[in-house]
Design a protein around this motif. Structure first.
Motif, PDB file in Angstrom:
ATOM      1  N   ALA A 184      47.266  20.929  44.124  1.00  0.00           N
ATOM      2  CA  ALA A 184      48.261  20.370  43.205  1.00  0.00           C
ATOM      3  C   ALA A 184      47.816  19.010  42.685  1.00  0.00           C
ATOM      4  O   ALA A 184      47.239  18.208  43.425  1.00  0.00           O
ATOM      5  CB  ALA A 184      49.611  20.239  43.903  1.00  0.00           C
ATOM      6  N   ASP A 185      48.078  18.748  41.405  1.00  0.00           N
ATOM      7  CA  ASP A 185      47.757  17.432  40.861  1.00  0.00           C
ATOM      8  C   ASP A 185      48.998  16.680  40.382  1.00  0.00           C
ATOM      9  O   ASP A 185      48.892  15.604  39.791  1.00  0.00           O
ATOM     10  CB  ASP A 185      46.708  17.516  39.750  1.00  0.00           C
ATOM     11  CG  ASP A 185      47.116  18.398  38.584  1.00  0.00           C
ATOM     12  OD1 ASP A 185      48.241  18.938  38.598  1.00  0.00           O
ATOM     13  OD2 ASP A 185      46.308  18.556  37.645  1.00  0.00           O
ATOM     14  N   ILE A 186      50.175  17.234  40.647  1.00  0.00           N
ATOM     15  CA  ILE A 186      51.455  16.540  40.470  1.00  0.00           C
ATOM     16  C   ILE A 186      52.320  16.910  41.660  1.00  0.00           C
ATOM     17  O   ILE A 186      52.373  18.083  42.058  1.00  0.00           O
ATOM     18  CB  ILE A 186      52.167  16.941  39.161  1.00  0.00           C
ATOM     19  CG1 ILE A 186      51.374  16.464  37.947  1.00  0.00           C
ATOM     20  CG2 ILE A 186      53.582  16.364  39.124  1.00  0.00           C
ATOM     21  CD1 ILE A 186      52.038  16.766  36.620  1.00  0.00           C
ATOM     22  N   ILE A 187      53.014  15.923  42.241  1.00  0.00           N
ATOM     23  CA  ILE A 187      53.830  16.197  43.420  1.00  0.00           C
ATOM     24  C   ILE A 187      55.185  15.508  43.291  1.00  0.00           C
ATOM     25  O   ILE A 187      55.279  14.377  42.795  1.00  0.00           O
ATOM     26  CB  ILE A 187      53.099  15.767  44.715  1.00  0.00           C
ATOM     27  CG1 ILE A 187      53.833  16.288  45.952  1.00  0.00           C
ATOM     28  CG2 ILE A 187      52.871  14.270  44.762  1.00  0.00           C
ATOM     29  CD1 ILE A 187      53.016  16.200  47.224  1.00  0.00           C
ATOM     30  N   VAL A 188      56.236  16.212  43.753  1.00  0.00           N
ATOM     31  CA  VAL A 188      57.612  15.721  43.653  1.00  0.00           C
ATOM     32  C   VAL A 188      58.248  15.707  45.038  1.00  0.00           C
ATOM     33  O   VAL A 188      58.773  16.724  45.499  1.00  0.00           O
ATOM     34  CB  VAL A 188      58.465  16.608  42.723  1.00  0.00           C
ATOM     35  CG1 VAL A 188      59.814  15.945  42.457  1.00  0.00           C
ATOM     36  CG2 VAL A 188      57.741  16.911  41.423  1.00  0.00           C
ATOM     37  N   PRO A 189      58.225  14.572  45.752  1.00  0.00           N
ATOM     38  CA  PRO A 189      58.917  14.486  47.033  1.00  0.00           C
ATOM     39  C   PRO A 189      60.398  14.162  46.797  1.00  0.00           C
ATOM     40  O   PRO A 189      60.718  13.217  46.088  1.00  0.00           O
ATOM     41  CB  PRO A 189      58.201  13.335  47.741  1.00  0.00           C
ATOM     42  CG  PRO A 189      57.577  12.526  46.648  1.00  0.00           C
ATOM     43  CD  PRO A 189      57.468  13.369  45.424  1.00  0.00           C
ATOM     44  N   VAL A 190      61.294  14.950  47.377  1.00  0.00           N
ATOM     45  CA  VAL A 190      62.727  14.767  47.143  1.00  0.00           C
ATOM     46  C   VAL A 190      63.391  14.309  48.433  1.00  0.00           C
ATOM     47  O   VAL A 190      63.577  15.099  49.354  1.00  0.00           O
ATOM     48  CB  VAL A 190      63.387  16.070  46.648  1.00  0.00           C
ATOM     49  CG1 VAL A 190      64.860  15.823  46.330  1.00  0.00           C
ATOM     50  CG2 VAL A 190      62.659  16.614  45.425  1.00  0.00           C
ATOM     51  N   GLY A 191      63.733  13.039  48.500  1.00  0.00           N
ATOM     52  CA  GLY A 191      64.362  12.553  49.725  1.00  0.00           C
ATOM     53  C   GLY A 191      64.213  11.065  49.937  1.00  0.00           C
ATOM     54  O   GLY A 191      63.664  10.634  50.948  1.00  0.00           O
ATOM     55  N   GLY A 192      64.682  10.258  49.002  1.00  0.00           N
ATOM     56  CA  GLY A 192      64.674   8.811  49.198  1.00  0.00           C
ATOM     57  C   GLY A 192      63.292   8.265  49.482  1.00  0.00           C
ATOM     58  O   GLY A 192      62.328   8.550  48.752  1.00  0.00           O
ATOM     59  N   PRO A 193      63.127   7.521  50.594  1.00  0.00           N
ATOM     60  CA  PRO A 193      61.872   6.796  50.829  1.00  0.00           C
ATOM     61  C   PRO A 193      60.672   7.651  51.200  1.00  0.00           C
ATOM     62  O   PRO A 193      59.565   7.120  51.314  1.00  0.00           O
ATOM     63  CB  PRO A 193      62.235   5.859  51.994  1.00  0.00           C
ATOM     64  CG  PRO A 193      63.345   6.549  52.706  1.00  0.00           C
ATOM     65  CD  PRO A 193      64.141   7.225  51.627  1.00  0.00           C
ATOM     66  N   ILE A 194      60.840   8.968  51.365  1.00  0.00           N
ATOM     67  CA  ILE A 194      59.674   9.777  51.746  1.00  0.00           C
ATOM     68  C   ILE A 194      58.610   9.812  50.659  1.00  0.00           C
ATOM     69  O   ILE A 194      57.460  10.189  50.924  1.00  0.00           O
ATOM     70  CB  ILE A 194      60.070  11.213  52.152  1.00  0.00           C
ATOM     71  CG1 ILE A 194      60.666  11.989  50.977  1.00  0.00           C
ATOM     72  CG2 ILE A 194      61.021  11.196  53.343  1.00  0.00           C
ATOM     73  CD1 ILE A 194      60.876  13.473  51.280  1.00  0.00           C
TER      74      ILE A 194
END
Length: 367
Positions: free
Chosen positions: A244-254
């Motif tokens: 992957a060359d784009i990443i979306v972490p969903v969860g505040g400071p993570i």
């Protein structure tokens, strides 16, 4: 749909500083005495009536530069406008939720903002035991009580736009997302993002893959909480290792764990923020912020608090959408010159379709 990018780094850092200052009124744990902030009480009906708004964070804490910090900003803005004090208390773990709410009620809080889906059970119990106290339940609409108002945002709508844009931008043909916990307010972001990628594939005859989440099976990767940065880095690295060359972490400071993994990578990787325009909120990563799936949390929360102070509180759920401006896709900022010149027009058309209902987003998590 996108607003022009911030013109200078100075303005960007100033805005971020304002957010950090708002989030600085925190506690180390629930065992510490809550803090308060006083505004001008001159001519304040709310102050004269003993109105006292309060807020309790989830375990991510008020310095997460995202979800909880935005909630704190909302109550700080409301208190300043009303000329009253506010009290905020920070949770270190899920076991803090019920006692923290109880401590605020014991201190005379008249309106209590509870931050996040995980506080729903404790909020429901406290509301039943304290019918004269107003509760604003953020990111949850499951409680049916006259003194509880749910405040939620259909982030899947903005996530759909970001998914489409990410698929358009990706050079690898692989993008990734993961969450802090498998709960509807988190998976809604992920569903919207994945469905946006699907829509791009259908429109363009492409085959961009989503790593980390399957919106059909509702299975994917999670850190298990909203505070473990090391776990987030490990999950991020696993997704990046799959290409992957784009990443979306969903969860505040993570997101900080994802940013660390990106910094150590040997190829270009872009990061997508959630909750607010993270390019403004945390400018140390401004070179890797592609865009953000944002929402107007401070404005929404402040308005509901002011309604409570003015005697017009009701239990009708507030839902932020693309149509009412409650959710939005942030600007591309430093990536504006790198995306397809035709992309913005396509996003404007998609946004109009979502608002009109001609484009629907399949998800079981919509508020």
């Amino acid at each position: 749909m996108n607003v022009p990018p911030t013109s200078t780094r100075t303005r960007r850092v100033a805005a971020a500083t304002a957010l950090v200052l708002a989030g600085g009124l925190t506690l180390a744990s629930c065992a510490s005495a809550p803090s308060d902030t006083t505004g001008s009480t001159a001519g304040s009906t709310a102050a004269a009536n003993g109105f006292l708004p309060c807020i309790v964070s989830d375990q991510g804490g008020f310095n997460d530069q995202s979800f909880n910090q935005l909630g704190l900003q909302g109550i700080t803005d409301a208190a300043k406008t009303l000329g009253v004090k506010h009290i905020d208390v920070q949770s270190a773990s899920e076991s803090d939720y019920a006692p923290n709410i109880a401590s605020l009620i014991d201190q005379g809080c008249t309106t209590v903002v509870t931050m996040g889906y995980l506080l729903a059970s404790a909020t429901k119990e406290a509301a039943a035991a304290n019918p004269d106290v107003h509760f604003i339940m953020v990111d949850d609409t499951s409680i049916s009580a006259p003194n509880v108002k749910g405040v939620a945002w259909d982030t899947g709508q903005a996530g759909f736009l970001v998914g489409y844009a990410s698929a358009s931008y990706s050079k690898a043909g692989k993008v990734g997302t993961y969450g802090g916990a498998k709960i509807p307010p988190v998976t809604l972001y992920m569903d919207g993002f994945a469905r946006g990628v699907e829509y791009y594939n259908a429109q363009k005859g492409a085959d961009v893959q989503v790593i980390g989440w399957n919106p059909d099976t509702q299975e994917g990767q999670f850190t298990g909480n909203f505070s473990d940065i090391n776990a987030a880095k490990v999950v991020s690295q696993g997704i990046l290792d799959q290409g992957a060359d784009i990443i979306v972490p969903v969860g505040g400071p993570i997101y900080q764990g994802a940013a660390q993994a990106i910094r150590e990578a040997t190829r270009p990787i872009a990061l997508v923020g959630v909750d607010t325009d993270m390019y403004v909120s945390d400018p140390q990563y401004d070179d890797i912020w592609f865009t953000s799936i944002a929402r107007d949390m401070p404005k929404s929360i402040s308005e509901v608090i002011q309604a409570s102070a003015g005697g017009t509180f009701d239990n009708t759920t507030y839902v932020g959408t693309l149509d009412n401006g409650g959710v939005l896709m942030s600007p591309f900022h430093d990536f504006a010159s790198k995306v397809d010149p035709a992309l913005q027009g396509e996003l404007d058309t998609i946004k109009a379709g979502i608002i009109a209902g001609s484009i629907t987003i399949e998800t079981p998590s919509a508020p």
